[in-house]
Design an enzyme around this catalytic site. Structure first.
Site, PDB file in Angstrom:
ATOM      1  N   ASP A  10     -20.981 -24.071   6.377  1.00 29.87           N
ATOM      2  CA  ASP A  10     -20.795 -25.244   7.231  1.00 29.87           C
ATOM      3  C   ASP A  10     -19.536 -25.951   6.758  1.00 29.87           C
ATOM      4  O   ASP A  10     -18.990 -25.634   5.692  1.00 29.87           O
ATOM      5  CB  ASP A  10     -22.006 -26.180   7.145  1.00 29.87           C
ATOM      6  CG  ASP A  10     -21.881 -27.408   8.052  1.00 29.87           C
ATOM      7  OD1 ASP A  10     -21.307 -27.262   9.152  1.00 29.87           O
ATOM      8  OD2 ASP A  10     -22.319 -28.499   7.663  1.00 29.87           O
ATOM      9  N   SER A  11     -19.109 -26.946   7.538  1.00 30.50           N
ATOM     10  CA  SER A  11     -17.928 -27.716   7.156  1.00 30.50           C
ATOM     11  C   SER A  11     -18.192 -28.624   5.964  1.00 30.50           C
ATOM     12  O   SER A  11     -17.251 -29.105   5.338  1.00 30.50           O
ATOM     13  CB  SER A  11     -17.448 -28.555   8.342  1.00 30.50           C
ATOM     14  OG  SER A  11     -18.456 -29.461   8.747  1.00 30.50           O
ATOM     15  N   CYS A  73     -23.185 -24.416  11.472  1.00 35.15           N
ATOM     16  CA  CYS A  73     -22.204 -25.376  11.996  1.00 35.15           C
ATOM     17  C   CYS A  73     -22.151 -25.162  13.496  1.00 35.15           C
ATOM     18  O   CYS A  73     -21.729 -24.095  13.955  1.00 35.15           O
ATOM     19  CB  CYS A  73     -20.829 -25.132  11.360  1.00 35.15           C
ATOM     20  SG  CYS A  73     -19.507 -26.151  12.064  1.00 35.15           S
ATOM     21  N   GLU A 152     -22.476 -37.853   5.706  1.00 35.24           N
ATOM     22  CA  GLU A 152     -21.865 -37.352   4.473  1.00 35.24           C
ATOM     23  C   GLU A 152     -21.773 -38.450   3.406  1.00 35.24           C
ATOM     24  O   GLU A 152     -21.650 -38.160   2.223  1.00 35.24           O
ATOM     25  CB  GLU A 152     -20.472 -36.786   4.763  1.00 35.24           C
ATOM     26  CG  GLU A 152     -20.472 -35.503   5.573  1.00 35.24           C
ATOM     27  CD  GLU A 152     -20.431 -34.237   4.729  1.00 35.24           C
ATOM     28  OE1 GLU A 152     -19.957 -34.306   3.589  1.00 35.24           O
ATOM     29  OE2 GLU A 152     -20.900 -33.192   5.215  1.00 35.24           O
ATOM     30  N   CYS A 186     -25.770 -30.549  15.806  1.00 37.66           N
ATOM     31  CA  CYS A 186     -24.963 -30.567  14.582  1.00 37.66           C
ATOM     32  C   CYS A 186     -25.945 -30.552  13.426  1.00 37.66           C
ATOM     33  O   CYS A 186     -26.937 -31.302  13.440  1.00 37.66           O
ATOM     34  CB  CYS A 186     -24.074 -31.812  14.525  1.00 37.66           C
ATOM     35  SG  CYS A 186     -23.180 -31.999  12.959  1.00 37.66           S
ATOM     36  N   HIS A 188     -25.774 -31.745  10.590  1.00 38.54           N
ATOM     37  CA  HIS A 188     -25.877 -33.012   9.865  1.00 38.54           C
ATOM     38  C   HIS A 188     -26.949 -33.926  10.461  1.00 38.54           C
ATOM     39  O   HIS A 188     -27.510 -34.775   9.765  1.00 38.54           O
ATOM     40  CB  HIS A 188     -24.541 -33.764   9.893  1.00 38.54           C
ATOM     41  CG  HIS A 188     -23.485 -33.218   8.993  1.00 38.54           C
ATOM     42  ND1 HIS A 188     -22.803 -32.055   9.268  1.00 38.54           N
ATOM     43  CD2 HIS A 188     -22.973 -33.681   7.817  1.00 38.54           C
ATOM     44  CE1 HIS A 188     -21.927 -31.828   8.302  1.00 38.54           C
ATOM     45  NE2 HIS A 188     -22.011 -32.796   7.415  1.00 38.54           N
TER      46      HIS A 188
END
Length: 265
Positions: A10-11, A73, A152, A186, A188
């Site tokens: 993932d990013s 992702c 994040e 997503c 996240h």
């Protein structure tokens, strides 16, 4: 028995929600995780840059003996899944298809919402898949570009006026549209399930795209035996990654992320 590891990338930290599901479903599996923390987020980038980064991420993971790679992702899944599948000789599993499948089984009204990064929403990947499979669905999409940086930075809890305000701003159109199923497009976003669920209400089903990708992966190959191990690699700030990883994994774990120069791949 297949002892080869599963690669996940993932990013940033979001893909750990998929790893969490893999740990629950397949605790015997060995996992190699790469988080491109030095270039997060991908969702604000153009298609060519996203494709370049995804190829580098896969090239790093292919150093290991893998039986599959999960693209944890949605941005990469929406833009580069077909290309990566063509370029690799192991299964490459994305998030879009399994999340859509789950949404189609859960909606009662046919009114489905999708939230994601700007790049994911701009790609139209979710609409293309859902309309191809069921042209009767009413789809409502919303880009949520501030969610990833807030997650994040650990801004995910009830009572946090910042995240609650942003959730209200982004999701009011979907709530007003009367969606009964919302795809968290997503990896996240599952960290925001409580805040999003509070705002959307108990009658809206939330679909965790990373968990659905892990669910699909669990059906794709022969399992390992014994107790698996997970190795973590990042492109920047391994200490920061270690500190936040428990929030995403929801378990006590000695992460010990190792630093990688991803530009070499």
């Amino acid at each position: 028995m297949d002892k080869r590891a599963i690669g996940v990338f993932d990013s940033g930290l979001g893909g750990l929600t998929a790893v969490r599901r893999l740990h629950a479903l397949m605790p015997q599996e060995n996992i190699i995780y790469f988080g491109d923390t030095g270039r997060v987020p991908y969702g604000t980038r153009g298609r060519d840059i996203i494709t370049k980064y995804a190829r580098q991420d896969v090239a790093f993971l292919r150093q290991f003996d893998l039986k599959s790679i999960i693209i944890a992702c949605n941005t990469v899944s929406a833009i580069a899944l077909d290309l990566l599948s063509e370029e690799n000789d192991i299964p490459i599993i994305g998030t879009v298809e399994p999340a859509c499948r789950r949404a189609m089984t859960m909606t009662q009204t046919g009114r489905v919402g999708v939230i994601g990064t700007a790049a994911t929403i701009r790609s139209g990947a979710y609409e293309k898949y859902l309309h191809k499979k069921d042209g009767t669905l009413d789809l409502f999409t919303q880009a949520c570009p501030l969610f990833v940086p807030l997650v994040e930075n650990g801004r995910v809890h009830r009572g946090d006026v910042v995240i609650e305000t942003i959730v209200k701003e982004y999701l009011t159109p979907l709530k007003d549209a009367g969606v009964d199923t919302l795809i968290l497009g997503c990896t996240h976003y599952p960290l925001l399930e409580e805040v999003i669920g509070d705002f959307m209400g108990p009658d809206v089903t939330l679909i965790d795209s990373g968990a659905e990708a892990a669910n699909l992966a669990s059906t794709q190959f022969d399992p390992n035996e014994g107790t698996g191990t997970t190795q973590y690699f990042v492109s920047d700030d391994p200490q920061g990654f270690d500190q936040l990883a428990e929030l995403f994994l929801q378990e006590k774990v000695d992460v010990g992320a190792e630093l990688v120069d991803i530009s070499r791949y």
